[in-house]
Design a protein around this motif. Structure first.
Motif, PDB file in Angstrom:
ATOM      1  N   LEU A 186       3.335  70.165 -66.043  1.00  0.00           N
ATOM      2  CA  LEU A 186       2.750  70.388 -64.718  1.00  0.00           C
ATOM      3  C   LEU A 186       3.826  70.448 -63.636  1.00  0.00           C
ATOM      4  N   TYR A 187       4.690  69.428 -63.590  1.00  0.00           N
ATOM      5  CA  TYR A 187       5.688  69.392 -62.512  1.00  0.00           C
ATOM      6  C   TYR A 187       6.745  70.472 -62.671  1.00  0.00           C
ATOM      7  N   ALA A 188       7.078  70.831 -63.887  1.00  0.00           N
ATOM      8  CA  ALA A 188       8.012  71.943 -64.089  1.00  0.00           C
ATOM      9  C   ALA A 188       7.383  73.242 -63.571  1.00  0.00           C
ATOM     10  N   ALA A 189       6.098  73.433 -63.836  1.00  0.00           N
ATOM     11  CA  ALA A 189       5.400  74.628 -63.343  1.00  0.00           C
ATOM     12  C   ALA A 189       5.273  74.587 -61.816  1.00  0.00           C
ATOM     13  N   MET A 190       5.072  73.404 -61.258  1.00  0.00           N
ATOM     14  CA  MET A 190       4.972  73.282 -59.804  1.00  0.00           C
ATOM     15  C   MET A 190       6.310  73.603 -59.136  1.00  0.00           C
ATOM     16  N   VAL A 191       7.412  73.226 -59.774  1.00  0.00           N
ATOM     17  CA  VAL A 191       8.732  73.592 -59.252  1.00  0.00           C
ATOM     18  C   VAL A 191       8.854  75.118 -59.200  1.00  0.00           C
ATOM     19  N   GLU A 192       8.428  75.774 -60.274  1.00  0.00           N
ATOM     20  CA  GLU A 192       8.475  77.241 -60.320  1.00  0.00           C
ATOM     21  C   GLU A 192       7.572  77.843 -59.231  1.00  0.00           C
ATOM     22  N   ALA A 193       6.368  77.308 -59.090  1.00  0.00           N
ATOM     23  CA  ALA A 193       5.424  77.833 -58.102  1.00  0.00           C
ATOM     24  C   ALA A 193       5.931  77.597 -56.680  1.00  0.00           C
ATOM     25  N   ALA A 194       6.518  76.437 -56.444  1.00  0.00           N
ATOM     26  CA  ALA A 194       7.032  76.127 -55.109  1.00  0.00           C
ATOM     27  C   ALA A 194       8.169  77.078 -54.732  1.00  0.00           C
ATOM     28  N   ALA A 195       9.011  77.408 -55.688  1.00  0.00           N
ATOM     29  CA  ALA A 195      10.089  78.364 -55.419  1.00  0.00           C
ATOM     30  C   ALA A 195       9.501  79.737 -55.097  1.00  0.00           C
ATOM     31  N   PHE A 196       8.476  80.135 -55.843  1.00  0.00           N
ATOM     32  CA  PHE A 196       7.815  81.427 -55.616  1.00  0.00           C
ATOM     33  C   PHE A 196       7.216  81.492 -54.213  1.00  0.00           C
ATOM     34  N   MET A 197       6.588  80.390 -53.788  1.00  0.00           N
ATOM     35  CA  MET A 197       5.913  80.364 -52.481  1.00  0.00           C
ATOM     36  C   MET A 197       6.870  80.059 -51.331  1.00  0.00           C
ATOM     37  N   TYR A 241       9.455  66.133 -61.747  1.00  0.00           N
ATOM     38  CA  TYR A 241       9.930  66.820 -62.955  1.00  0.00           C
ATOM     39  C   TYR A 241      11.038  65.991 -63.603  1.00  0.00           C
ATOM     40  N   ALA A 242      12.012  65.536 -62.798  1.00  0.00           N
ATOM     41  CA  ALA A 242      13.143  64.760 -63.324  1.00  0.00           C
ATOM     42  C   ALA A 242      12.669  63.456 -63.961  1.00  0.00           C
ATOM     43  N   VAL A 243      11.736  62.761 -63.326  1.00  0.00           N
ATOM     44  CA  VAL A 243      11.198  61.510 -63.878  1.00  0.00           C
ATOM     45  C   VAL A 243      10.537  61.768 -65.227  1.00  0.00           C
ATOM     46  N   ASN A 244       9.730  62.807 -65.297  1.00  0.00           N
ATOM     47  CA  ASN A 244       9.025  63.116 -66.543  1.00  0.00           C
ATOM     48  C   ASN A 244       9.967  63.651 -67.621  1.00  0.00           C
ATOM     49  N   ALA A 297      -1.366  80.139 -76.479  1.00  0.00           N
ATOM     50  CA  ALA A 297      -1.837  79.305 -77.588  1.00  0.00           C
ATOM     51  C   ALA A 297      -3.018  78.417 -77.193  1.00  0.00           C
ATOM     52  N   GLY A 298      -3.118  78.094 -75.927  1.00  0.00           N
ATOM     53  CA  GLY A 298      -4.193  77.217 -75.471  1.00  0.00           C
ATOM     54  C   GLY A 298      -3.838  75.746 -75.566  1.00  0.00           C
ATOM     55  N   THR A 299      -3.118  75.363 -76.600  1.00  0.00           N
ATOM     56  CA  THR A 299      -2.671  73.982 -76.756  1.00  0.00           C
ATOM     57  C   THR A 299      -1.311  74.004 -77.443  1.00  0.00           C
ATOM     58  N   THR A 300      -0.443  73.097 -77.022  1.00  0.00           N
ATOM     59  CA  THR A 300       0.896  73.012 -77.607  1.00  0.00           C
ATOM     60  C   THR A 300       1.313  71.548 -77.686  1.00  0.00           C
ATOM     61  N   TRP A 301       2.363  71.308 -78.442  1.00  0.00           N
ATOM     62  CA  TRP A 301       2.890  69.941 -78.547  1.00  0.00           C
ATOM     63  C   TRP A 301       3.268  69.424 -77.172  1.00  0.00           C
ATOM     64  N   LEU A 302       3.933  70.244 -76.390  1.00  0.00           N
ATOM     65  CA  LEU A 302       4.364  69.838 -75.058  1.00  0.00           C
ATOM     66  C   LEU A 302       3.168  69.529 -74.160  1.00  0.00           C
ATOM     67  N   GLY A 303       2.176  70.395 -74.164  1.00  0.00           N
ATOM     68  CA  GLY A 303       0.984  70.180 -73.346  1.00  0.00           C
ATOM     69  C   GLY A 303       0.180  68.968 -73.785  1.00  0.00           C
ATOM     70  N   ASP A 304       0.155  68.709 -75.088  1.00  0.00           N
ATOM     71  CA  ASP A 304      -0.580  67.552 -75.607  1.00  0.00           C
ATOM     72  C   ASP A 304       0.141  66.238 -75.369  1.00  0.00           C
ATOM     73  N   ASN A 305       1.474  66.250 -75.438  1.00  0.00           N
ATOM     74  CA  ASN A 305       2.242  65.011 -75.385  1.00  0.00           C
ATOM     75  C   ASN A 305       2.903  64.716 -74.048  1.00  0.00           C
ATOM     76  N   PHE A 306       3.235  65.746 -73.298  1.00  0.00           N
ATOM     77  CA  PHE A 306       3.892  65.564 -72.008  1.00  0.00           C
ATOM     78  C   PHE A 306       3.308  66.519 -70.963  1.00  0.00           C
ATOM     79  N   PRO A 307       2.005  66.399 -70.704  1.00  0.00           N
ATOM     80  CA  PRO A 307       1.366  67.325 -69.759  1.00  0.00           C
ATOM     81  C   PRO A 307       1.918  67.212 -68.339  1.00  0.00           C
ATOM     82  N   ASN A 308       2.300  66.009 -67.906  1.00  0.00           N
ATOM     83  CA  ASN A 308       2.834  65.858 -66.545  1.00  0.00           C
ATOM     84  C   ASN A 308       4.179  66.558 -66.402  1.00  0.00           C
ATOM     85  N   LEU A 309       4.980  66.511 -67.437  1.00  0.00           N
ATOM     86  CA  LEU A 309       6.263  67.218 -67.402  1.00  0.00           C
ATOM     87  C   LEU A 309       6.022  68.718 -67.246  1.00  0.00           C
TER      88      LEU A 309
END
Length: 189
Positions: free
Chosen positions: A143-154, A168-171, A129-141
């Motif tokens: 980001l950190y959720a995606a970083m958790v996924e990436a860290a597990a992958f790596m 992630y938990a704080v956000n 979509a390029g933009t979403t409610w979540l990305g517009d309103n809680f971008p840090n959440l």
């Protein structure tokens, strides 16, 4: 997403990390902004209802028969015990999540009925979509959720994984706090 990894396999999986992160968030925080309504028909003699393809979880379900009759969400075992004979029919009073793609009604509909399902859904991903409610309103959440996924992958170091998980938990708490303040429930049930 910030990472020191430019490996092709990692880079090609970044959209997957983001989509997995979005699902994790949507499943953990069911906000009214992620609800939809859909009408459908159930046939006489069929106790099953197929929800829409973007369905995540039920909010409420009603049989529309001149008035709305709101069904109570129960477990499959409750419906099976209350109506052990599927040939017993009537106006449905209960529904249950039968499996991922199906709701079970009890009793089995005696005739064709229109139903209205209010449900939580998976919004389109920010990846497409390029933009979403979540990305517009809680971008840090996101980001950190995606970083958790990436860290597990790596297979990242434990302290890195912990740092991302803590952020992630704080956000997530910020989102849940926002939801409890912004969307105070006036819901009937």
């Amino acid at each position: 997403m910030s990472s020191d990894n430019d490996d092709t396999t990692f880079v090609n999986n970044v959209p997957v990390f983001i989509q997995n992160a979005e699902k994790r968030i949507y499943q953990a925080a069911k906000l009214p902004v992620f609800r939809k309504n859909a009408t459908s028909n159930v046939g006489a003699g069929s106790p099953y209802l197929t929800p829409p393809t973007d369905y995540m979880a039920p909010w409420e379900l009603a049989v529309v028969n001149t008035t709305y009759s709101w069904l109570l969400l129960k477990d499959v075992s409750f419906i099976r015990e209350a109506y052990p004979d599927p040939s017993y029919t009537g106006v449905p009073k209960y529904y249950a999540q039968f499996d991922v793609d199906t709701l079970l009604l009890g009793p089995t509909p005696a005739s064709a009925y229109q139903v209205e399902l209010h449900y939580f859904y998976y919004p389109e991903s920010i990846v497409t979509a390029g933009t979403t409610w979540l990305g517009d309103n809680f971008p840090n959440l996101l980001l950190y959720a995606a970083m958790v996924e990436a860290a597990a992958f790596m297979k990242s170091e434990e302290d890195i994984v912990r740092l991302y998980a803590e952020q992630y938990a704080v956000n997530m708490k910020l989102l849940q706090s926002y939801a409890s303040e912004k969307f105070r429930s006036g819901d009937y049930r």
